[in-house]
Design a protein around this motif. Structure first.
Motif, PDB file in Angstrom:
ATOM      1  N   UNK A   1       0.836  -1.201   0.000  1.00 46.11           N
ATOM      2  CA  UNK A   1       0.000   0.000   0.000  1.00 46.11           C
ATOM      3  C   UNK A   1       0.871   1.252   0.000  1.00 46.11           C
ATOM      4  N   UNK A   2       1.945   1.237   0.761  1.00 46.13           N
ATOM      5  CA  UNK A   2       2.840   2.395   0.784  1.00 46.13           C
ATOM      6  C   UNK A   2       3.499   2.595  -0.581  1.00 46.13           C
ATOM      7  N   UNK A   3       3.882   1.498  -1.219  1.00 43.62           N
ATOM      8  CA  UNK A   3       4.458   1.610  -2.556  1.00 43.62           C
ATOM      9  C   UNK A   3       3.432   2.162  -3.541  1.00 43.62           C
TER      10      UNK A   3
ATOM     11  N   UNK B   1      -3.185  10.074   0.056  1.00 44.44           N
ATOM     12  CA  UNK B   1      -2.402  11.192   0.581  1.00 44.44           C
ATOM     13  C   UNK B   1      -1.860  10.887   1.970  1.00 44.44           C
ATOM     14  N   UNK B   2      -2.724  10.347   2.841  1.00 41.45           N
ATOM     15  CA  UNK B   2      -2.314  10.070   4.222  1.00 41.45           C
ATOM     16  C   UNK B   2      -1.197   9.038   4.266  1.00 41.45           C
ATOM     17  N   UNK B   3      -1.310   7.994   3.444  1.00 44.08           N
ATOM     18  CA  UNK B   3      -0.284   6.947   3.425  1.00 44.08           C
ATOM     19  C   UNK B   3       1.028   7.505   2.900  1.00 44.08           C
ATOM     20  N   UNK B   4       0.955   8.320   1.851  1.00 45.64           N
ATOM     21  CA  UNK B   4       2.172   8.893   1.268  1.00 45.64           C
ATOM     22  C   UNK B   4       2.851   9.846   2.256  1.00 45.64           C
ATOM     23  N   UNK B   5       2.074  10.689   2.929  1.00 45.01           N
ATOM     24  CA  UNK B   5       2.646  11.596   3.923  1.00 45.01           C
ATOM     25  C   UNK B   5       3.314  10.816   5.049  1.00 45.01           C
ATOM     26  N   UNK B   6       2.649   9.727   5.475  1.00 39.05           N
ATOM     27  CA  UNK B   6       3.209   8.908   6.543  1.00 39.05           C
ATOM     28  C   UNK B   6       4.514   8.261   6.089  1.00 39.05           C
ATOM     29  N   UNK B   7       4.564   7.863   4.822  1.00 38.99           N
ATOM     30  CA  UNK B   7       5.785   7.269   4.266  1.00 38.99           C
ATOM     31  C   UNK B   7       6.928   8.285   4.267  1.00 38.99           C
ATOM     32  N   UNK B   8       6.624   9.519   3.894  1.00 38.72           N
ATOM     33  CA  UNK B   8       7.653  10.554   3.894  1.00 38.72           C
ATOM     34  C   UNK B   8       8.174  10.823   5.297  1.00 38.72           C
TER      35      UNK B   8
ATOM     36  N   UNK C   1      -0.377  -2.810 -11.913  1.00 37.19           N
ATOM     37  CA  UNK C   1       0.158  -3.944 -11.169  1.00 37.19           C
ATOM     38  C   UNK C   1       1.657  -4.103 -11.405  1.00 37.19           C
ATOM     39  N   UNK C   2       2.108  -3.987 -12.649  1.00 39.17           N
ATOM     40  CA  UNK C   2       3.524  -4.193 -12.957  1.00 39.17           C
ATOM     41  C   UNK C   2       4.402  -3.173 -12.239  1.00 39.17           C
ATOM     42  N   UNK C   3       3.969  -1.922 -12.218  1.00 37.25           N
ATOM     43  CA  UNK C   3       4.735  -0.880 -11.528  1.00 37.25           C
ATOM     44  C   UNK C   3       4.769  -1.144 -10.031  1.00 37.25           C
ATOM     45  N   UNK C   4       3.647  -1.584  -9.482  1.00 36.34           N
ATOM     46  CA  UNK C   4       3.594  -1.869  -8.050  1.00 36.34           C
ATOM     47  C   UNK C   4       4.499  -3.044  -7.688  1.00 36.34           C
ATOM     48  N   UNK C   5       4.531  -4.064  -8.551  1.00 37.05           N
ATOM     49  CA  UNK C   5       5.391  -5.212  -8.308  1.00 37.05           C
ATOM     50  C   UNK C   5       6.858  -4.781  -8.278  1.00 37.05           C
ATOM     51  N   UNK C   6       7.223  -3.899  -9.192  1.00 42.30           N
ATOM     52  CA  UNK C   6       8.607  -3.427  -9.243  1.00 42.30           C
ATOM     53  C   UNK C   6       8.928  -2.547  -8.033  1.00 42.30           C
ATOM     54  N   UNK C   7       8.028  -1.643  -7.678  1.00 41.06           N
ATOM     55  CA  UNK C   7       8.297  -0.689  -6.602  1.00 41.06           C
ATOM     56  C   UNK C   7       8.298  -1.342  -5.223  1.00 41.06           C
ATOM     57  N   UNK C   8       7.454  -2.341  -5.024  1.00 38.91           N
ATOM     58  CA  UNK C   8       7.339  -2.965  -3.702  1.00 38.91           C
ATOM     59  C   UNK C   8       8.470  -3.946  -3.427  1.00 38.91           C
ATOM     60  N   UNK C   9       9.010  -4.565  -4.487  1.00 39.92           N
ATOM     61  CA  UNK C   9      10.057  -5.551  -4.299  1.00 39.92           C
ATOM     62  C   UNK C   9       9.571  -6.890  -3.802  1.00 39.92           C
ATOM     63  N   UNK C  10       8.262  -7.097  -3.735  1.00 38.86           N
ATOM     64  CA  UNK C  10       7.696  -8.352  -3.250  1.00 38.86           C
ATOM     65  C   UNK C  10       7.644  -9.381  -4.378  1.00 38.86           C
TER      66      UNK C  10
END
Length: 388
Positions: A311-313, A367-374, A323-332
């Motif tokens: 979710x953070x990714x 927005x909330x998840x992204x801010x929390x990630x930052x 989906x493909x971008x999420x798979x790459x960004x998450x590393x899972x």
């Protein structure tokens, strides 16, 4: 398995907490009722206001969409019409939820407002005394109190509601049943499936967006939905004209049109979100109000580690991500990612779209998840433009 302890801890007496609940006002109106005329009329018709009292209603809707505000208005209308109104709330106590809590609150208020009436009900059925706040404790581990017989409790509550309706119609409101414990759910099933000879009306509300796939209320709702005597109402999000009216009512001095447009776009028809954004108007437009962000992030904290990572990714890509971008960004790995995304979808955090992508259920959640990630990364990055 219960861990051994050198000595049993003292029983936690909750009588003071319940007494506080009993004297709380039935509702607190924080904003004008906007855009709900038709829904309120349908709700009033369903319970029989101005007609034949005695309806049973399930009221659903997302968190913050205005269910409590509607029920407060309904309660005011019922009192004005001479009805007696009882209101009880389910609370999120996790694994420590007390059985029959909304009924304890409702009868506790009755004992405060009409003590002689409450005493008369207890004289008719002594088991009802177990619901009064002064008698409630958490756990009661010493074994001196025998377990209350469930059938007797159910009959006592139904008889009490019927007795209260002898002098005139009764409206019983139970809010936030998605947090109800098993005993409360079973008591509500009993009340919803049994005919009442007096004009007793029961309205039950719950958050539809909190019902993940394995939520215990889902199976109960499937049973309730089959009952022909129940009216189901869903509270939809507000349209843009109504959100604009709400903003105008909340803000004494007119906001710039650009700010209004931003609030309308970010709130996406949710009145609570709109209220929070209006309260923060004029501050840093790229930062969510703290209370709103914390509320949104509760959903994230309920997920497991891989699901939170996914979710953070996804939040980095803003509202929607392939989906493909999420798979790459998450590393899972594929299997782990599939399980993580399934959990996020079941928790109503993400929605599958287009067959090969995912969308945050609400833009403000992204927005909330992204801010929390930052904040967690401590990178000092500049916040992006809010998701639309």
């Amino acid at each position: 398995m219960r861990e051994a302890a050198p000595a049993a801890p003292p029983t936690r007496d909750l009588s003071a907490s319940f007494a506080m609940m009993a004297v709380m006002p039935p509702e607190v109106t924080l904003s004008p009722l906007v855009g709900r005329t038709d829904t309120l009329r349908a709700l009033a018709d369903a319970v029989g206001l101005g007609g034949d009292p005695g309806g049973k209603v399930l009221l659903s809707g997302d968190a913050g969409v205005g269910k409590s505000r509607l029920l407060a208005e309904l309660s005011d209308l019922a009192r004005t019409a001479g009805w007696r109104v009882l209101v009880g709330h389910c609370l999120d106590f996790g694994d420590s939820a007390l059985p029959y809590l909304p009924f304890t609150e409702a009868f506790g208020r009755l004992a405060t407002d009409a003590p002689e009436t409450a005493r008369a009900l207890v004289r008719q059925s002594a088991v009802l005394e177990r619901l009064l706040p002064v008698h409630r404790t958490l756990g009661e581990p010493d074994g001196r109190v025998e377990p209350t017989d469930r059938a007797s409790m159910f009959d006592a509550v139904q008889q009490a509601l019927t007795g209260l309706a002898t002098a005139g119609p009764l409206l019983m409101v139970v809010e936030d049943v998605h947090w109800a414990d098993r005993s409360t759910r079973e008591l509500l099933t009993f009340l919803l499936t049994r005919p009442t000879p007096r004009p007793v009306t029961l309205v039950v509300s719950y958050r539809s967006d909190d019902l993940f796939r394995r939520h215990p209320l889902r199976a109960v709702l499937a049973e309730w939905h089959r009952l022909s005597t129940i009216t189901r109402l869903h509270v939809e999000r507000l349209g843009e004209p109504d959100v604009r009216s709400l903003i105008a009512n909340l803000q004494p001095s007119a906001l710039p049109e650009r700010e209004v447009q931003r609030i309308v776009a970010r709130a996406e028809g949710n009145p609570f979100f709109a209220e929070e954004l209006v309260s923060a108007a004029g501050e840093d437009c790229g930062v969510l109000p703290t209370e709103l962000a914390d509320l949104l992030l509760v959903r994230l904290e309920r997920l497991d580690g891989n699901s939170r990572l996914a979710v953070r990714a996804a939040s980095v890509a803003s509202r929607q991500v392939p989906h493909d971008l999420l798979a790459h960004a998450s590393g899972l790995q594929d299997g782990d990612l599939d399980l993580a995304l399934r959990a996020a979808v079941e928790a109503n955090v993400l929605l599958p779209v287009g067959g090969n992508g995912y969308l945050f259920r609400h833009a403000l959640l992204a927005e909330a998840v992204y801010d929390d990630l930052l904040r967690a990364s401590g990178c000092g990055c500049t916040r992006r433009t809010p998701a639309r």
